[in-house]
Design an enzyme around this catalytic site. Structure first.
Site: not given
Ligand code: GTP
Ligand code: SPV
Ligand code: MN
Length: 584
Positions: A70, A198, A207, A227, A249, A251, A278, A366
């Site tokens: 984004r 993207y 979003k 979110h 994002s 996290c 999400d 992704r």
């Molecule tokens: P968006 O799709 O961007 O909104 O992200 P999201 O919040 O769904 O994040 P996601 O669960 O995909 O995690 C992103 C990164 O954080 C990945 O590389 C995970 O491996 C890492 N991660 C997730 N949970 C944990 C945790 O509890 N501890 C640590 N150290 N890393 C984590």
């Molecule tokens: C984020 O960036 O929080 C996502 C991926 O979940 S996107 O769809 O590109 O916003």
């Molecule tokens: Mn997201």
């Protein structure tokens, strides 16, 4: 004869007259249509087939290398009055914005097919669901929208019933970063996006609609578009409690929404149910509780870091019928990213892998897969009225200061916790990574209006008959002096969720601190976990001087939303600052 689809037909005709495509295709959402699109994209090179023995139905898309995330500075919220967009958004006058982007759309689909995608965000028969139509010239977007939303004939039938929908006009243009905009016109329920193919820039249901436009609608109609993931926690007695959690994002939302309980918990009968990873739309129900639906039907999840140990459910989900974007490939044509065993031979740009070029998979690479492929998916995700929420969680990525878990004393304190969230930036958006910034409610890039008004809207849910969820702040990302994570995270995060549910049900007393309630000694179940001595104390300590500095910074941040900053938040911040000073 006039029909409720007149407005849709007129808008499609207008878009076609502007973009001048060679053909117009109305998407019906069928498997045959999807298969034909995939075949076309394989032929044009937009998709590459992955190993069909190990990964049946899986394909790889390589984005333009200048189009991998984004772009916040090109994302605009165009309210008639600039003040309504707030300092949290980029703004342009709506008339000027339309003129600028329409000039780009003029003739942009010559030689291309224009796809018309009717979609529904939320269970198709849910009163909480909302529909939209995306017009695009990208077959990759169509294929992703089919996985991410309820797309096609059923959505069109609902649009005919409702008589209203969000209009999303999209073209990849030339994928030129200099000719790229993602514009929102909340008052017109319209989105125009040009120049990017993207994720959040191009899959307009996600979003753009389900957060930026929906948050604006939610404000006038009395609900919240957030979110947040939605997860159900089933205890050994078979009772399921639902938690909604906001993390910025990349996290940890996807991971928390499908976590595998630690071994001892599994033995005792704990289970986890995934509703969404999400986005969460929450409405007050007749009983005063908040009810949530996941408006999406798929995951657009972060690939790097996903493996057997961290997230086996995700790995299982994406073992078939998945579109991968910007991952690397192994010698036998399997998808690969950092964190997986094995070795890549081709990087995300299709070059022979060379560590000198950086990671093999793009850090924001992704996967797109249906939620139904997730082993922990629950049919409660289809419940038209949504699931009742027992706890709301805010979580940032912070190497220091923020304890593992803190509970707010009441709703107002919880809203302040969300508003003051800080988190280190990630690869999900273009720009520097690892920079601490405020990201209120994890909505900084997604709130479709002034944050001051948004905080007021949150506070307004605290009404006499309301039975609101408890609010907590967590941080899985604390690091030690060597830069190693202090908390194991992932499945072990259930230990923290269990403590929250105990607090909600009156089964844990907790320990009060000036910034909220933390687990009292012995209250977190650490059975089977080998934490070094002193770790838990470090994770739960409230650093008084550090928090005083934090609260001073929060004051400056909050005041940036004056005069629309609600007085209740100002008072709440002052109360905590005084409590910290008194704890000297
Ligand atoms: P968006 O799709 O961007 O909104 O992200 P999201 O919040 O769904 O994040 P996601 O669960 O995909 O995690 C992103 C990164 O954080 C990945 O590389 C995970 O491996 C890492 N991660 C997730 N949970 C944990 C945790 O509890 N501890 C640590 N150290 N890393 C984590
Ligand atoms: C984020 O960036 O929080 C996502 C991926 O979940 S996107 O769809 O590109 O916003
Ligand atoms: Mn997201």
């Amino acid at each position: 004869m006039s029909s409720k689809l007149d407005a849709l037909n007129a808008w499609v005709a207008e878009a076609a007259a502007l973009a001048k495509p060679d053909a117009v295709h109305w998407c019906d959402g069928s498997q045959a249509e999807y298969d034909a699109l995939i075949a076309d994209m394989l032929q044009s090179g937009t998709l590459v087939a992955l190993n069909q023995h190990t990964h049946p139905g899986c394909y790889l898309h390589r984005s333009n290398p200048a189009d991998v995330a984004r772009v916040e500075r090109l994302t605009l919220v165009c309210h008639p009055q600039e003040a309504d967009a707030g300092p949290n958004n980029h703004w342009m006058d709506p008339a000027a914005a339309h003129a600028k982007i329409d000039a780009m759309f003029d003739g942009c689909m010559r030689g291309r097919t224009m796809y018309v995608i009717p979609y529904c965000m939320g269970p198709i028969d849910s009163p909480l669901a909302r529909c939209g139509v995306e017009i695009t010239d990208s077959p990759y977007v169509v294929a992703n929208m089919r996985i991410m939303t309820r797309m096609g004939a059923a959505a069109l039938a609902r649009i005919e019933r409702d008589g209203s929908f969000v209009k999303g006009l999209h073209s990849i243009g030339e994928l030129d970063p200099e000719r790229r905009w993602i514009m929102h016109f909340p008052a017109e329920l319209a989105i125009k996006s040009f120049g990017s193919g993207y994720g959040g820039n191009a899959l307009l249901g996600k979003k753009c609609h389900a957060l930026r436009i929906a948050s604006y609608q939610g404000r006038t109609e009395g609900w919240l578009a957030e979110h947040m993931l939605i997860v159900g926690i089933e205890n050994p007695q078979g009772e399921i409690r639902y938690i909604a959690a906001a993390f910025p994002s990349a996290c940890g939302k996807t991971n928390l929404s499908m976590l595998i309980p630690p071994e001892g918990y599994r033995r005792d009968g704990w289970k986890v149910w995934t509703v969404g990873d999400d986005i969460c739309w929450m409405h007050p129900g007749e009983d005063g509780r908040l009810y949530a639906i996941n408006p999406e039907a798929g995951f657009f999840g972060v690939a790097p870091g996903t493996n057997r140990k961290t997230n086996p459910n995700a790995l299982e989900t994406i073992s078939h019928d998945t579109i991968y974007t910007n991952v690397a490939v192994t010698a036998d044509n399997q998808p690969w990213w950092e964190g997986l065993p094995g070795t890549p031979v081709t990087d995300w740009q299709g070059r022979p892998y060379d560590p000198a070029n950086g990671p093999a998979a793009h850090p924001n690479s992704r996967f797109t897969a249906s939620v139904r492929q997730c082993p922990t998916w629950t049919d409660q995700a289809e419940a038209p009225q949504g699931v009742p929420i027992s706890a709301i969680v805010f979580g940032g990525r912070r190497a220091s200061l923020q304890p593992l878990v803190v509970q707010a004393r009441d709703w107002t304190h919880g809203v302040l916790m969300g508003a003051m969230m800080g988190s280190e930036t990630t690869a999900a958006a273009a720009g520097a990574v690892g920079v601490l910034r405020r990201d209120s409610m994890a909505m900084k890039p997604f709130c479709g209006y002034h944050y001051g008004d948004y905080f007021t809207h949150w506070l307004d849910f605290d009404r006499p008959a309301a039975k609101l969820p408890a609010i907590f702040q967590v941080n899985w990302f604390r690091k030690d002096a060597d830069g190693k994570f202090l908390w194991p995270g992932f499945g072990d995060n259930l230990r923290v969720l269990e403590w929250m549910l105990k607090r909600v049900e009156g089964g844990a007393t907790g320990k009060p601190t000036p910034i909220g309630t933390v687990p009292a000694p012995g209250e977190l179940n650490l059975e089977g976990l080998d934490l070094e001595p002193g770790r838990l104390e470090a994770l739960l300590t409230v650093d008084q001087a550090g928090w005083q500095a934090e609260l001073a910074d929060v004051e400056t941040y909050l005041e940036s939303f004056a005069p629309r900053l609600p007085e209740a938040l100002r008072r709440e911040r002052d109360r905590i600052a005084q409590a910290l000073a008194a704890s000297d």
